[in-house]
Design a protein around this motif. Structure first.
Motif, short mmCIF file in Angstrom:
data_model
loop_
_atom_site.label_atom_id
_atom_site.label_comp_id
_atom_site.label_asym_id
_atom_site.label_seq_id
_atom_site.Cartn_x
_atom_site.Cartn_y
_atom_site.Cartn_z
N ILE A 1 6.91 -11.99 7.59
CA ILE A 1 5.67 -11.94 6.82
C ILE A 1 5.62 -10.69 5.94
O ILE A 1 5.24 -10.76 4.77
CB ILE A 1 4.45 -12.02 7.76
CG1 ILE A 1 4.38 -13.41 8.38
CG2 ILE A 1 3.16 -11.67 7.04
CD1 ILE A 1 3.39 -13.54 9.51
N ILE A 2 6.04 -9.56 6.49
CA ILE A 2 6.04 -8.31 5.71
C ILE A 2 6.99 -8.43 4.53
O ILE A 2 6.64 -8.06 3.40
CB ILE A 2 6.41 -7.12 6.61
CG1 ILE A 2 5.26 -6.81 7.56
CG2 ILE A 2 6.76 -5.89 5.78
CD1 ILE A 2 5.61 -5.80 8.63
N PHE A 3 8.20 -8.93 4.76
CA PHE A 3 9.17 -9.06 3.66
C PHE A 3 8.66 -10.04 2.60
O PHE A 3 8.83 -9.81 1.40
CB PHE A 3 10.53 -9.51 4.17
CG PHE A 3 11.26 -8.44 4.95
CD1 PHE A 3 11.02 -7.09 4.74
CD2 PHE A 3 12.19 -8.79 5.88
CE1 PHE A 3 11.68 -6.11 5.45
CE2 PHE A 3 12.87 -7.82 6.60
CZ PHE A 3 12.62 -6.49 6.39
N TYR A 4 8.06 -11.13 3.02
CA TYR A 4 7.52 -12.11 2.07
C TYR A 4 6.41 -11.47 1.23
O TYR A 4 6.40 -11.60 0.00
CB TYR A 4 7.00 -13.32 2.83
CG TYR A 4 6.44 -14.40 1.94
CD1 TYR A 4 7.29 -15.24 1.23
CD2 TYR A 4 5.07 -14.59 1.80
CE1 TYR A 4 6.79 -16.23 0.41
CE2 TYR A 4 4.56 -15.58 0.99
CZ TYR A 4 5.42 -16.39 0.30
OH TYR A 4 4.92 -17.36 -0.51
N ALA A 5 5.51 -10.77 1.89
CA ALA A 5 4.40 -10.13 1.17
C ALA A 5 4.92 -9.06 0.22
O ALA A 5 4.45 -8.96 -0.93
CB ALA A 5 3.41 -9.53 2.16
N MET B 1 6.99 -8.62 -7.31
CA MET B 1 7.08 -9.49 -8.47
C MET B 1 5.87 -9.34 -9.37
O MET B 1 5.96 -9.58 -10.56
CB MET B 1 7.21 -10.95 -8.02
CG MET B 1 8.53 -11.32 -7.52
SD MET B 1 8.52 -13.08 -7.18
CE MET B 1 9.91 -13.24 -6.13
N GLY B 2 4.76 -9.00 -8.78
CA GLY B 2 3.56 -8.79 -9.57
C GLY B 2 2.77 -10.06 -9.77
O GLY B 2 3.21 -11.15 -9.39
N PRO B 3 1.63 -9.94 -10.40
CA PRO B 3 0.77 -11.12 -10.58
C PRO B 3 1.33 -12.12 -11.58
O PRO B 3 0.88 -13.27 -11.63
CB PRO B 3 -0.54 -10.53 -11.08
CG PRO B 3 -0.18 -9.20 -11.64
CD PRO B 3 1.02 -8.73 -10.88
N ALA B 4 2.31 -11.74 -12.38
CA ALA B 4 2.86 -12.65 -13.38
C ALA B 4 3.62 -13.82 -12.74
O ALA B 4 3.84 -14.84 -13.39
CB ALA B 4 3.79 -11.90 -14.32
#
Length: 60
Positions: free
Chosen positions: A41-45, A51-54
């Motif tokens: 979960i930490i790595f995914y988040a 990557m940012g909101p884009a």
């Protein structure tokens, strides 16, 4: 050529000791599974944050 009598007779553990070992193994397995899930979960988040909101903007 056979093994000495001391090596041939393997002591068996009592049912209480076997049950205690099984409980300990189960707790350790559950703890490892929780740690692994937390890391995933930490790595995914972190990947999404880096990557940012884009990454959610799909207008082409």
């Amino acid at each position: 050529m056979s093994a000495p009598d001391e090596l041939r007779s393997v002591p068996t553990e009592s049912p209480e000791v076997a049950a205690a070992r099984a409980r300990t193994r189960r707790r350790r397995s559950i703890a490892l599974a929780l740690v692994l899930a937390a890391l995933v979960i930490i790595f995914y988040a972190l990947t999404i944050v880096k990557m940012g909101p884009a990454v959610f903007d799909r207008t082409i």
